[in-house]
Design a protein around this motif. Structure first.
Motif, PDB file in Angstrom:
ATOM      1  N   GLY A   1       8.481  12.664   2.867  1.00  0.00           N
ATOM      2  CA  GLY A   1       7.105  13.026   2.593  1.00  0.00           C
ATOM      3  C   GLY A   1       6.342  11.851   2.007  1.00  0.00           C
ATOM      4  N   ILE A   2       5.249  12.169   1.348  1.00  0.00           N
ATOM      5  CA  ILE A   2       4.402  11.172   0.701  1.00  0.00           C
ATOM      6  C   ILE A   2       4.523  11.353  -0.807  1.00  0.00           C
ATOM      7  CG2 ILE A   2       2.050  10.288   0.468  1.00  0.00           C
ATOM      8  CD1 ILE A   2       1.452  11.690   3.157  1.00  0.00           C
TER       9      ILE A   2
ATOM     10  N   SER B   1      10.808   9.694 -10.992  1.00  0.00           N
ATOM     11  CA  SER B   1       9.990   9.102  -9.936  1.00  0.00           C
ATOM     12  C   SER B   1      10.810   8.229  -8.990  1.00  0.00           C
ATOM     13  CB  SER B   1       8.866   8.276 -10.559  1.00  0.00           C
ATOM     14  OG  SER B   1       7.975   9.093 -11.285  1.00  0.00           O
ATOM     15  N   ALA B   2      11.838   7.563  -9.514  1.00  0.00           N
ATOM     16  CA  ALA B   2      12.647   6.692  -8.656  1.00  0.00           C
ATOM     17  C   ALA B   2      13.241   7.472  -7.487  1.00  0.00           C
ATOM     18  CB  ALA B   2      13.755   6.033  -9.477  1.00  0.00           C
ATOM     19  N   LEU B   3      13.633   8.713  -7.728  1.00  0.00           N
ATOM     20  CA  LEU B   3      14.167   9.541  -6.648  1.00  0.00           C
ATOM     21  C   LEU B   3      13.095   9.887  -5.631  1.00  0.00           C
ATOM     22  CD1 LEU B   3      16.455  11.984  -8.680  1.00  0.00           C
ATOM     23  CD2 LEU B   3      17.175  10.076  -7.246  1.00  0.00           C
ATOM     24  N   SER B   4      11.887  10.140  -6.117  1.00  0.00           N
ATOM     25  CA  SER B   4      10.811  10.469  -5.179  1.00  0.00           C
ATOM     26  C   SER B   4      10.440   9.251  -4.337  1.00  0.00           C
ATOM     27  CB  SER B   4       9.586  11.005  -5.930  1.00  0.00           C
ATOM     28  OG  SER B   4       8.878   9.977  -6.588  1.00  0.00           O
ATOM     29  N   TYR B   5      10.535   8.036  -4.902  1.00  0.00           N
ATOM     30  CA  TYR B   5      10.257   6.832  -4.125  1.00  0.00           C
ATOM     31  C   TYR B   5      11.269   6.699  -2.979  1.00  0.00           C
ATOM     32  CZ  TYR B   5       7.634   5.529  -8.371  1.00  0.00           C
ATOM     33  OH  TYR B   5       6.778   5.508  -9.452  1.00  0.00           O
ATOM     34  N   GLN B   6      12.538   6.926  -3.310  1.00  0.00           N
ATOM     35  CA  GLN B   6      13.560   6.820  -2.269  1.00  0.00           C
ATOM     36  C   GLN B   6      13.361   7.892  -1.208  1.00  0.00           C
ATOM     37  OE1 GLN B   6      15.870   4.317  -1.937  1.00  0.00           O
ATOM     38  NE2 GLN B   6      16.125   5.269   0.070  1.00  0.00           N
ATOM     39  N   ALA B   7      12.960   9.085  -1.635  1.00  0.00           N
ATOM     40  CA  ALA B   7      12.714  10.167  -0.676  1.00  0.00           C
ATOM     41  C   ALA B   7      11.585   9.785   0.280  1.00  0.00           C
ATOM     42  CB  ALA B   7      12.384  11.455  -1.414  1.00  0.00           C
ATOM     43  N   ALA B   8      10.557   9.119  -0.236  1.00  0.00           N
ATOM     44  CA  ALA B   8       9.464   8.685   0.631  1.00  0.00           C
ATOM     45  C   ALA B   8       9.941   7.638   1.631  1.00  0.00           C
ATOM     46  CB  ALA B   8       8.320   8.136  -0.212  1.00  0.00           C
TER      47      ALA B   8
ATOM     48  N   ARG C   1       8.798  -1.506   2.957  1.00  0.00           N
ATOM     49  CA  ARG C   1       9.538  -0.234   2.924  1.00  0.00           C
ATOM     50  C   ARG C   1       8.601   0.929   2.613  1.00  0.00           C
ATOM     51  NH1 ARG C   1      13.286  -3.594   0.264  1.00  0.00           N
ATOM     52  NH2 ARG C   1      12.455  -2.964  -1.755  1.00  0.00           N
ATOM     53  N   LEU C   2       7.583   0.648   1.811  1.00  0.00           N
ATOM     54  CA  LEU C   2       6.554   1.627   1.496  1.00  0.00           C
ATOM     55  C   LEU C   2       5.184   1.010   1.758  1.00  0.00           C
ATOM     56  CD1 LEU C   2       7.866   3.118  -1.892  1.00  0.00           C
ATOM     57  CD2 LEU C   2       7.818   4.290   0.318  1.00  0.00           C
TER      58      LEU C   2
ATOM     59  N   PRO D   1      -0.788   7.151  -3.732  1.00  0.00           N
ATOM     60  CA  PRO D   1       0.158   7.703  -2.750  1.00  0.00           C
ATOM     61  C   PRO D   1       0.786   6.589  -1.926  1.00  0.00           C
ATOM     62  CG  PRO D   1      -1.997   8.771  -2.603  1.00  0.00           C
ATOM     63  CD  PRO D   1      -2.176   7.532  -3.422  1.00  0.00           C
ATOM     64  N   VAL D   2       2.079   6.723  -1.643  1.00  0.00           N
ATOM     65  CA  VAL D   2       2.767   5.780  -0.770  1.00  0.00           C
ATOM     66  C   VAL D   2       3.706   6.553   0.146  1.00  0.00           C
ATOM     67  CG1 VAL D   2       2.634   3.834  -2.371  1.00  0.00           C
ATOM     68  CG2 VAL D   2       4.604   5.375  -2.471  1.00  0.00           C
ATOM     69  N   CYS D   3       4.042   5.928   1.264  1.00  0.00           N
ATOM     70  CA  CYS D   3       4.927   6.578   2.228  1.00  0.00           C
ATOM     71  C   CYS D   3       5.616   5.512   3.066  1.00  0.00           C
ATOM     72  CB  CYS D   3       4.151   7.542   3.125  1.00  0.00           C
ATOM     73  SG  CYS D   3       2.903   6.737   4.160  1.00  0.00           S
ATOM     74  N   SER D   4       6.503   5.946   3.919  1.00  0.00           N
ATOM     75  CA  SER D   4       7.160   5.034   4.852  1.00  0.00           C
ATOM     76  C   SER D   4       6.165   4.594   5.924  1.00  0.00           C
ATOM     77  CB  SER D   4       8.344   5.739   5.513  1.00  0.00           C
ATOM     78  OG  SER D   4       8.811   5.003   6.627  1.00  0.00           O
TER      79      SER D   4
END
Length: 326
Positions: A240-241, A228-235, A257-258, A172-175
């Motif tokens: 979210g996470i 997944s690339a879109l989910s990374y940018q969303a994070a 960034r993450l 899991p990763v997040c901002s």
């Protein structure tokens, strides 16, 4: 003698409908409306005076006449496409057409391609992105990158060569801003956040949660993106996470960034492979690309695809770096 040929657009519409078993998907591929595809197929059926498709609960199905017509039409269109591609290739250059998963392309291959291009000016690399395995019988690509748990031959049979590049892990990763809010102090706090993932990787959260020993959290109630690339940018944008593959977010972790709030990476059974046909001569451009690609893959951890030294930065350090503007 003049050839008695149907209109090319009608043949293209028929071939796409037959290949996808869907008028809708054929229309999307050809960038036209569903109605336009239907009209072209109807025009072809009138011209041939036969019924090419029927519809049932399973969807669009070829008739016996349609099945007999499909392979010759498909082969002819592939020959035309290949001849056109060769004719348009810049003089003196070899073309190499690859099909690659979107996130692998964006996050791993494309950042490295400049090195390949510098060393191989005579090879023109053309990349298309797709999660679907390449159909080498169509002749529209020389090779593909494929992600699989059992190896591509499990799906493609024995007529392909598969060269393993590296395995994968998830985490899991997040901002870092999410950490700063103090709402993600331990594993149980995940239940209070939106979990992000890719529709093509539906089991990643479950894999990681099992490795972390958290079996009672429902990871299906979140937001899923096309890749997944879109989910990374969303994070990064605080949506979210996300569950991520460390191999594809190393720059984001290094820059802050993450961040990885828990530092637990779970290896999966999946791996990435270079795949190409076994039953035809390997083009020189592909042989050169294979050597280069294996050289790049040799620089990463074979189990996870992460470069050495590891890119993991504890969440607290990344937060400090972010606050300091590093």
């Amino acid at each position: 003698m003049a050839r008695n040929l149907p209109p090319l657009n009608a043949l293209r519409a028929f071939e796409a409908c037959a290949r996808h078993a869907s008028f809708t998907r054929a229309a999307q591929e050809l960038c036209v409306t569903h109605g336009a595809v239907s009209r072209q197929v109807a025009l072809l059926e009138d011209r041939l005076a036969v019924r090419l498709f029927t519809r049932n609960r399973a969807g669009t199905v070829l008739t016996s006449d349609g099945e007999a017509y499909f392979e010759p039409v498909r082969t002819a269109l592939d020959i035309i496409a290949d001849a056109t591609h060769r004719l348009h290739r810049p003089s003196g250059k070899q073309a190499l057409r690859l099909r690659v998963p979107p996130t692998f392309a964006l996050r791993w291959l494309v950042p490295r391609l400049a090195r390949f291009h510098t060393a191989n000016r005579g090879i023109e690399v053309q990349i298309t992105t797709s999660h679907e395995p390449a159909d080498f019988q169509r002749g529209d690509v020389e090779a593909c990158i494929q992600s699989d748990a059992c190896g591509p031959t499990a799906a493609a049979g024995s007529n392909v060569c598969q060269i393993r590049l590296f395995g994968e892990a998830v985490t899991p990763v997040c901002s870092p801003a999410l950490i700063a809010e103090g709402k993600l102090r331990d594993l149980r706090d995940l239940a209070n956040h939106t979990l992000l993932s890719s529709t093509h990787r539906p089991n990643d959260w479950e894999t990681w949660l099992a490795a972390a020993g958290l079996f009672d959290l429902d990871a299906t109630d979140g937001i899923r993106f096309e890749n997944s690339a879109l989910s990374y940018q969303a994070a990064i944008d605080l949506a979210g996470i996300t569950i991520a593959q460390p191999a594809f977010i190393q720059d984001d972790l290094r820059s802050g960034r993450l961040v990885e709030p828990f530092g637990i990476r779970a290896e999966t059974a999946w791996a990435y492979y270079l795949v190409y046909p076994r039953d035809r001569q390997k083009p020189q451009a592909l042989a050169i690309f294979e050597d280069w690609l294996l050289g790049e893959a040799s620089l990463v951890n074979p189990a996870t695809g992460v470069t050495s030294p590891p890119a993991f930065i504890p969440a607290e350090m990344a937060l400090a770096q972010s606050a300091a503007g590093l």
